[in-house]
Design an enzyme around this catalytic site. Structure first.
Site: not given
Ligand code: UDP
Length: 329
Positions: A13-15, A39, A152, A156
């Site tokens: 993925g991005f991070i 991703g 969401y 989390k």
């Protein structure tokens, strides 16, 4: 260095892919587990053939696979999750299962093999609390759990509770990192994130779609600063605690659109889009979200190094260089 062999869930993925770059650069052996739902293979393709890099395509919902991978590493960076406001509004059930059941499996295996886990959480857990700057122990203010955004936020939060209780009851060292609007190269606009969308719209000469009044504000953190903070917190002796990572340079979304237009030299204008149309009927946005990052500063010296204009330049540069074009609406 905390753990030579590491597992990065969501490493495509991005991070996760920026974290993978930094870990490999530091000398770690890195196994990436990603199902490439959000991703992208090209985020890690440059490591193909690297002797300390191992790519496993699969889901965190596959217990046998997660068991095998967690057993063979020293520490786990758990980043795999359903992310992006637009995605979680479009696919609330899948997002919920990935974020709750997936994390439960990762923690269960970390417990089985007694491995330290760092999990990335989100500023979304504070919900509609517009106090600022928000400290880690601030109240969560949420709307109905039947609205995807709040489910969401709740999922989390459950992840955070899992991290906390695995430490408290089972003694598994866990670290919770709450990220506030992380941005940079490789982030796609496909799941709702504002900066890649604005940049792509500006480069194409299309109007920048500002949701609502545009008076809502955010603070954007460059992914390189986020990765530095994540690695430092994993290496710290901290366990069972949450840390905010973000910038305090606050900008309204309208001002952000103006800055993107100026920095790209675009002829684009700005168009306003109602939240109901952008997301779903009854969608609620956060008016403001500013982190207090004093805790991470105290423990690991975390200070963001990049200002908003530098961050925007890095994203503009990425898309100008012909990054894979992604859906923006
Ligand atoms: N936003 C916008 N236009 C877009 C995408 C997002 O105006 O094309 C707004 C969005 O409604 C929110 C802010 O930009 O107020 C940040 O959105 P993002 O999804 O990037 O982050 P989050 O809402 O999770 O902070």
């Amino acid at each position: 260095m905390n753990g030579r062999q590491v597992l990065v869930t969501g490493g495509g993925g991005f991070i996760g892919s920026h974290l993978t770059d930094a870990l490999l650069k530091r000398g770690n052996g890195v196994t990436v587990l990603d199902d490439f739902s959000t991703g992208r293979l090209e985020n890690v393709a440059h490591h193909d053939g690297h002797p300390r890099f191992d790519l496993v395509t699969g889901t965190i919902l596959n217990e046998a696979l997660v068991d095998k991978l967690v057993e063979r590493v020293d520490t786990v960076y758990h980043l795999a999750a359903a992310v992006g406001v637009e995605l979680i509004v479009k696919k609330p059930l899948q997002s919920l299962v990935t974020n709750i059941r997936g994390s439960e499996i990762v923690f269960e295996m970390a417990h089985r093999y007694r491995k330290k886990v760092l999990i990335t959480s989100t500023s979304e857990i504070y919900g509609k609390n517009t106090n600022g700057p928000l400290k880690e122990d601030e109240d969560r203010i949420l709307g109905s759990p039947l609205k995807s955004r709040w489910s969401y936020s709740t999922a989390k939060a459950v992840d955070e509770i899992l991290a906390y209780t695995y430490w408290k009851e089972k003694g598994i060292p866990t670290v919770i990192v709450r990220l506030f609007n992380t941005v940079g190269p490789r982030q796609t606009g496909a799941y709702g994130m504002v900066i890649p969308r604005f940049v792509q719209q500006a480069l194409r000469g299309e109007p920048l779609t500002v949701h609502g009044t545009g008076k809502q504000s955010r603070c954007f953190l460059h992914v390189d600063d986020a990765v530095r903070g994540i690695m430092a917190l994993m290496d710290s002796p901290s366990a069972g605690e949450a840390f905010n990572l973000g910038s305090q340079e606050e900008v309204t979304i309208e001002e952000l659109a103006r800055r993107v237009i100026a920095l790209t030299g675009s002829s684009s204008g700005i168009s306003h889009l109602a939240y109901d149309q952008a997301y779903e009927e009854g969608f609620e946005d956060m008016a403001r979200r500013v982190p207090d990052t004093a805790k991470a500063k105290r423990l690991v010296g975390f200070v963001p190094t990049m200002k908003l204009d530098d961050i925007l330049e890095s994203v503009i540069d990425y898309y100008k260089k012909g990054a894979v074009s992604t859906q923006t609406s």
